[in-house]
Design a protein around this motif. Sequence first.
Motif, PDB file in Angstrom:
ATOM      1  N   GLU A 217       1.332  -1.651   0.306  1.00  0.00           N
ATOM      2  CA  GLU A 217      -0.081   0.145  -0.106  1.00  0.00           C
ATOM      3  C   GLU A 217       0.931   1.890  -0.072  1.00  0.00           C
ATOM      4  O   GLU A 217       0.593   2.510  -0.451  1.00  0.00           O
ATOM      5  CB  GLU A 217      -1.036  -0.129   1.456  1.00  0.00           C
ATOM      6  CG  GLU A 217      -0.074  -0.288   2.870  1.00  0.00           C
ATOM      7  CD  GLU A 217      -1.277  -0.031   3.700  1.00  0.00           C
ATOM      8  OE1 GLU A 217      -1.939  -0.432   3.642  1.00  0.00           O
ATOM      9  OE2 GLU A 217      -0.792  -0.075   4.615  1.00  0.00           O
ATOM     10  N   ASN A 218       2.288   1.089   0.691  1.00  0.00           N
ATOM     11  CA  ASN A 218       3.113   2.266  -0.120  1.00  0.00           C
ATOM     12  C   ASN A 218       3.798   2.658  -0.774  1.00  0.00           C
ATOM     13  O   ASN A 218       4.084   3.051  -1.296  1.00  0.00           O
ATOM     14  CB  ASN A 218       3.788   1.984   1.444  1.00  0.00           C
ATOM     15  CG  ASN A 218       3.536   2.083   2.995  1.00  0.00           C
ATOM     16  OD1 ASN A 218       3.261   2.473   3.227  1.00  0.00           O
ATOM     17  ND2 ASN A 218       3.422   1.169   3.387  1.00  0.00           N
ATOM     18  N   VAL A 219       3.140   1.880  -2.053  1.00  0.00           N
ATOM     19  CA  VAL A 219       4.019   2.190  -3.973  1.00  0.00           C
ATOM     20  C   VAL A 219       3.088   1.819  -4.387  1.00  0.00           C
ATOM     21  O   VAL A 219       2.910   1.770  -5.174  1.00  0.00           O
ATOM     22  CB  VAL A 219       5.475   1.241  -3.941  1.00  0.00           C
ATOM     23  CG1 VAL A 219       3.934  -0.192  -3.714  1.00  0.00           C
ATOM     24  CG2 VAL A 219       5.358   0.887  -4.934  1.00  0.00           C
ATOM     25  N   VAL A 222      -3.891   0.587  -3.558  1.00  0.00           N
ATOM     26  CA  VAL A 222      -4.830  -0.556  -3.992  1.00  0.00           C
ATOM     27  C   VAL A 222      -5.638   0.027  -3.488  1.00  0.00           C
ATOM     28  O   VAL A 222      -7.298  -0.937  -3.813  1.00  0.00           O
ATOM     29  CB  VAL A 222      -4.159  -1.405  -2.596  1.00  0.00           C
ATOM     30  CG1 VAL A 222      -2.550  -2.199  -3.525  1.00  0.00           C
ATOM     31  CG2 VAL A 222      -3.775  -1.297  -1.262  1.00  0.00           C
ATOM     32  N   GLU A 223      -6.207   0.869  -2.820  1.00  0.00           N
ATOM     33  CA  GLU A 223      -7.617   1.437  -2.474  1.00  0.00           C
ATOM     34  C   GLU A 223      -8.314   1.967  -3.392  1.00  0.00           C
ATOM     35  O   GLU A 223      -9.275   2.380  -3.691  1.00  0.00           O
ATOM     36  CB  GLU A 223      -7.801   3.102  -1.428  1.00  0.00           C
ATOM     37  CG  GLU A 223      -9.058   3.636  -0.748  1.00  0.00           C
ATOM     38  CD  GLU A 223      -9.548   2.260   0.232  1.00  0.00           C
ATOM     39  OE1 GLU A 223     -10.697   2.408   0.584  1.00  0.00           O
ATOM     40  OE2 GLU A 223      -9.149   1.419   0.424  1.00  0.00           O
ATOM     41  N   ALA A 224      -7.522   3.185  -4.609  1.00  0.00           N
ATOM     42  CA  ALA A 224      -8.095   2.929  -5.929  1.00  0.00           C
ATOM     43  C   ALA A 224      -8.817   1.770  -6.955  1.00  0.00           C
ATOM     44  O   ALA A 224      -9.322   2.078  -7.782  1.00  0.00           O
ATOM     45  CB  ALA A 224      -7.319   4.240  -6.630  1.00  0.00           C
ATOM     46  N   ILE A 225      -7.568   1.109  -6.708  1.00  0.00           N
ATOM     47  CA  ILE A 225      -8.273  -0.308  -7.428  1.00  0.00           C
ATOM     48  C   ILE A 225      -9.198  -1.014  -6.567  1.00  0.00           C
ATOM     49  O   ILE A 225     -10.011  -1.617  -7.287  1.00  0.00           O
ATOM     50  CB  ILE A 225      -7.020  -0.819  -7.268  1.00  0.00           C
ATOM     51  CG1 ILE A 225      -5.884  -1.044  -8.102  1.00  0.00           C
ATOM     52  CG2 ILE A 225      -7.597  -3.086  -8.473  1.00  0.00           C
ATOM     53  CD1 ILE A 225      -4.588  -1.358  -7.765  1.00  0.00           C
ATOM     54  N   ARG A 226      -9.396  -1.253  -5.765  1.00  0.00           N
ATOM     55  CA  ARG A 226     -10.470  -1.845  -5.043  1.00  0.00           C
ATOM     56  C   ARG A 226     -11.481  -0.838  -4.942  1.00  0.00           C
ATOM     57  O   ARG A 226     -12.486  -1.320  -5.524  1.00  0.00           O
ATOM     58  CB  ARG A 226     -10.438  -1.567  -3.258  1.00  0.00           C
ATOM     59  CG  ARG A 226     -11.413  -2.100  -2.084  1.00  0.00           C
ATOM     60  CD  ARG A 226     -11.007  -2.123  -1.194  1.00  0.00           C
ATOM     61  NE  ARG A 226     -11.149  -1.039  -0.361  1.00  0.00           N
ATOM     62  CZ  ARG A 226     -12.579  -0.598   0.166  1.00  0.00           C
ATOM     63  NH1 ARG A 226     -13.614  -0.499  -0.667  1.00  0.00           N
ATOM     64  NH2 ARG A 226     -12.640   1.069   0.072  1.00  0.00           N
ATOM     65  N   LYS A 227     -11.790   0.313  -4.744  1.00  0.00           N
ATOM     66  CA  LYS A 227     -12.990   1.282  -5.466  1.00  0.00           C
ATOM     67  C   LYS A 227     -13.772   1.299  -6.386  1.00  0.00           C
ATOM     68  O   LYS A 227     -14.348   1.367  -6.860  1.00  0.00           O
ATOM     69  CB  LYS A 227     -12.667   2.857  -4.311  1.00  0.00           C
ATOM     70  CG  LYS A 227     -12.754   3.357  -3.020  1.00  0.00           C
ATOM     71  CD  LYS A 227     -12.315   4.624  -2.392  1.00  0.00           C
ATOM     72  CE  LYS A 227     -12.649   5.034  -1.588  1.00  0.00           C
ATOM     73  NZ  LYS A 227     -12.547   6.414  -1.025  1.00  0.00           N
ATOM     74  N   ALA A 228     -12.520   0.602  -7.283  1.00  0.00           N
ATOM     75  CA  ALA A 228     -12.544   1.496  -8.572  1.00  0.00           C
ATOM     76  C   ALA A 228     -13.808  -0.204  -9.195  1.00  0.00           C
ATOM     77  O   ALA A 228     -14.324  -0.185 -10.252  1.00  0.00           O
ATOM     78  CB  ALA A 228     -11.732   1.832  -9.822  1.00  0.00           C
ATOM     79  N   GLU A 425      -4.075  -0.539 -11.254  1.00  0.00           N
ATOM     80  CA  GLU A 425      -4.271   0.809 -10.878  1.00  0.00           C
ATOM     81  C   GLU A 425      -4.285   2.354 -12.011  1.00  0.00           C
ATOM     82  O   GLU A 425      -5.063   2.547 -11.629  1.00  0.00           O
ATOM     83  CB  GLU A 425      -2.897   1.373 -10.070  1.00  0.00           C
ATOM     84  CG  GLU A 425      -3.065   2.716  -9.643  1.00  0.00           C
ATOM     85  CD  GLU A 425      -1.759   3.478  -8.843  1.00  0.00           C
ATOM     86  OE1 GLU A 425      -1.414   4.567  -8.890  1.00  0.00           O
ATOM     87  OE2 GLU A 425      -0.404   2.288  -8.665  1.00  0.00           O
ATOM     88  N   ILE A 426      -4.065   2.031 -12.574  1.00  0.00           N
ATOM     89  CA  ILE A 426      -3.736   2.808 -14.041  1.00  0.00           C
ATOM     90  C   ILE A 426      -5.251   3.037 -14.595  1.00  0.00           C
ATOM     91  O   ILE A 426      -5.330   3.901 -14.666  1.00  0.00           O
ATOM     92  CB  ILE A 426      -3.165   2.446 -14.866  1.00  0.00           C
ATOM     93  CG1 ILE A 426      -1.808   2.814 -14.430  1.00  0.00           C
ATOM     94  CG2 ILE A 426      -2.936   3.253 -16.454  1.00  0.00           C
ATOM     95  CD1 ILE A 426       0.093   1.964 -15.540  1.00  0.00           C
ATOM     96  N   THR A 427      -5.937   2.361 -14.504  1.00  0.00           N
ATOM     97  CA  THR A 427      -7.651   1.576 -15.086  1.00  0.00           C
ATOM     98  C   THR A 427      -8.079   2.307 -14.142  1.00  0.00           C
ATOM     99  O   THR A 427      -9.184   2.946 -14.298  1.00  0.00           O
ATOM    100  CB  THR A 427      -7.607  -0.497 -15.837  1.00  0.00           C
ATOM    101  OG1 THR A 427      -6.609  -0.227 -16.242  1.00  0.00           O
ATOM    102  CG2 THR A 427      -9.118   0.034 -15.813  1.00  0.00           C
ATOM    103  N   ALA A 428      -7.967   1.981 -12.517  1.00  0.00           N
ATOM    104  CA  ALA A 428      -8.653   2.303 -12.040  1.00  0.00           C
ATOM    105  C   ALA A 428      -9.176   3.431 -11.848  1.00  0.00           C
ATOM    106  O   ALA A 428      -9.917   4.995 -11.857  1.00  0.00           O
ATOM    107  CB  ALA A 428      -8.671   1.467 -10.551  1.00  0.00           C
TER     108      ALA A 428
END
Length: 550
Positions: A217-219, A222-228, A425-428
């Motif tokens: 989570e420091n790099v 992951v939160e954006a991936i989860r939310k999207a 992440e890019i997709t999200a």
Amino acid sequence: MNERAGTPALPEDLIDVDELISAYYNQEPVEPVVFGTSGHRGSALDGAFNEGHIAAITAAIIEYRAELGYDGELYIGRDTHALSEPAQRTAVEVFAAAGVNIRIDARNRYTPTPALSLAVLRANGAGTEAGVRVEGPGLADGVVITPSHNPPRDGGFKYNPPHGGPADSDATTKIAARANELLKDWRSIPRMPYEEARVAKTTGTHDFLSAYVDDLENVIDVEAIRKAGVKIGADPMGGAAVDYWAAIAERYGLDLTVVNPEVDPTWRFMTLDWDGKIRMDCSSPYSMASLLKRMEGDAPYDIATGNDADADRHGIVTRDGGLMNPNHYLAVAINYLFEHREGWGANTAIGKTLVSSSLIDLVASGIGRDLIEVPVGFKYFVPGLLDGSVGFGGEESAGASFLRFDGTVWTTDKDGILLCLLAAEITAVTGKTPSQLHADLVAKYGSSAYARIDAPASKDQKAKLKNLSPEDVTATELAGEEITNKLVNAPGNNEPIGGLKVTTENAWFAARPSGTEDVYKIYAESFQGPEHLAQVQEAAKDVVDRALSS
């Protein structure tokens, strides 16, 4: 191209695991220890990766680290190749007999290369105010037992010093030379019986998996991936990432499916690579054929990913673009990261190998970042990643790593898991797939054709190619364009490239000898289309042949 490329493996394609392991223990070493860009590799069946080799290399590493004062923990990780476990047993026996403080996986399972790199860096101060130490007492280092994406019959053994990345040529040359001396009488190398070595006071364990997964989570956002709600299909390809992907899904609540959780040292579930061999190359459409088929039509995933056996390489598959060319994905990743990592310094540079696509050069110029072009080998990115001066280091062979959000080091070895998560992440964050973003870059900077081919070369010719000078190239034109530069040293660090690179206004080629086969490799790219690329390739062979025959 083998006629069965991309088709499922058949029983006759599979190795005999018992025969292979028997050869490891019972066959005397025939071939010498040779460290390439990723350690010593070979097969026990060829007398190139046997008990004697591993005992000698381990003993040489013990002497090397003692000479340099590395007396902290030595972390050991292995992948899923059949020869990796017996090689680890041999190494543990030799390390324990010498009183080296070793740390093996707490679960007695598999360790991806990036997880070992992270462990070494953390032990040496990464994440603290003082930063990473590479000098002084108590320094940790590591060994990764893997031949990476090589076929199931192979084994590999790689040393990572306290900086956490691949050892440089000075270290590997010294270790290999000493190992070959020890190999002559390898049975006299002190060893401790394995059962005793496992419980020796100097033998401990390390939870590589939790340390790596909890730190992601420091790099990665992951939160954006989860939310999207990005749907990810992760294929470990029978490799060391198998437990890690399941743990990542659980730890961060991601919509992530481990496509194939099976581990089998024969890799019976694989499709054959271009030459008809089983090879865990996640950048090959033939090795990735099963995953590509899953992404046809109404695909169940937004992003599908693959990793090789030690998870230091990445393969990215999108619904709209199929398997991405590694060069295309590197350009997209760089463009995205330098727009979305506010904690990276304004002077943070981009690292690439000189055989990677020139699209990366154009992206770097477009976002106003310095580009550091180095020879082939991830070891050349280590200093910049370590001190944060290089934000991203990537190779055309689908290996890369980058900094944490705060601009400090993550890993100094390639991290395939990280680059796969970055695609999600890019997709999200952008709402576009990496394939769509590559199309945007092409619209802005132009389209290129890129390929690598191999040509036959004798050992003498390979040696000559490795030591060419610009004056050895007498040609003034390449495929109808004036030659603008002839390089035998990389512009980013002035290190020898072990070959030759020739550039024109719209194209380039680079030629390097293979470290394992009697061929040389020609990398080429043209911004004037596939037909011009073919002309560049033919001209490149002519230029090199004339230089070698002069």
